[in-house]
Design an enzyme around this catalytic site. Sequence first.
Site, PDB file in Angstrom:
ATOM      1  N   SER A   1      -0.692   0.694   6.166  1.00  0.00           N
ATOM      2  CA  SER A   1      -0.990  -0.166   7.309  1.00  0.00           C
ATOM      3  C   SER A   1      -1.958  -1.250   6.870  1.00  0.00           C
ATOM      4  O   SER A   1      -2.775  -1.035   5.973  1.00  0.00           O
ATOM      5  CB  SER A   1      -1.593   0.653   8.462  1.00  0.00           C
ATOM      6  N   ASP A   2      -1.848  -2.400   7.493  1.00  0.00           N
ATOM      7  CA  ASP A   2      -2.785  -3.480   7.224  1.00  0.00           C
ATOM      8  C   ASP A   2      -2.890  -4.347   8.471  1.00  0.00           C
ATOM      9  O   ASP A   2      -1.950  -4.398   9.275  1.00  0.00           O
ATOM     10  CB  ASP A   2      -2.346  -4.345   6.039  1.00  0.00           C
ATOM     11  N   GLN A   3      -4.022  -4.977   8.617  1.00  0.00           N
ATOM     12  CA  GLN A   3      -4.249  -5.822   9.789  1.00  0.00           C
ATOM     13  C   GLN A   3      -4.803  -7.166   9.348  1.00  0.00           C
ATOM     14  O   GLN A   3      -5.703  -7.232   8.508  1.00  0.00           O
ATOM     15  CB  GLN A   3      -5.246  -5.145  10.727  1.00  0.00           C
TER      16      GLN A   3
ATOM     17  N   ALA B   1       0.345  -4.228  10.777  1.00  0.00           N
ATOM     18  CA  ALA B   1       1.622  -3.841  10.185  1.00  0.00           C
ATOM     19  C   ALA B   1       1.605  -2.373   9.798  1.00  0.00           C
ATOM     20  O   ALA B   1       0.557  -1.789   9.520  1.00  0.00           O
ATOM     21  CB  ALA B   1       1.910  -4.704   8.968  1.00  0.00           C
TER      22      ALA B   1
ATOM     23  N   LYS C   1       0.834  -1.205   0.000  1.00  0.00           N
ATOM     24  CA  LYS C   1       0.000   0.000   0.000  1.00  0.00           C
ATOM     25  C   LYS C   1       0.872   1.260   0.000  1.00  0.00           C
ATOM     26  O   LYS C   1       0.635   2.195  -0.773  1.00  0.00           O
ATOM     27  CB  LYS C   1      -0.933   0.000   1.213  1.00  0.00           C
TER      28      LYS C   1
END
Length: 193
Positions: free
Chosen positions: A67-69, A105, A51
């Site tokens: 960011s990613d979850q 993250a 991203k």
Amino acid sequence: MKLILASASPWRRELLSRLEIPFACVNADVDESPQPGESPRALARRLAALKADTVLARHPDALVIGSDQVGTLDGHTPVGKPGTLERAVAQLQAASGRSMHFHTALALRAAGQPAIDDCVDVQVRFRTLTAAEIRAYLARDPDALHCAGSARCEGLGISLLEAIHSDDPSALIGLPLIRLAGHLRTLGFDLLG
């Protein structure tokens, strides 16, 4: 330097606004499919970086935050956004009396700067839930259908939990602000100046 959050998430936008610095939001619009054999933590890290890299390519003059979850039940079964009431009920029934783990993250990218990649882990322990409690909660918090695990800890979903364990509690909502603030300081952002 212009700051961009590579996300369309209203929750991430709200979290970043807590740092009281100007920023823009740009949706990275990337394929979030896991790769064969990829662990949940590795998936979160790869997607956050993808991203940030994607948005930086379109805005090379910016500092981009990705960011990613990725969530799992008991560390194994993937837990995503339910999208429907039936799936939310099933997620909460499965989580009753058990733990979910969330890997959130963070990736920071700017031209001419070293890449910064980080990940914060959160363990959420659910109390034993009745079918009536699950239905009542979901009737009162329709946004739960858009949250991984179906329990929004920043709202009534907190009543479904026994404990949250993390070094950075904001990571559970989708953006680890303690870690992010530290990385921004190292990049020269004076958050309190």
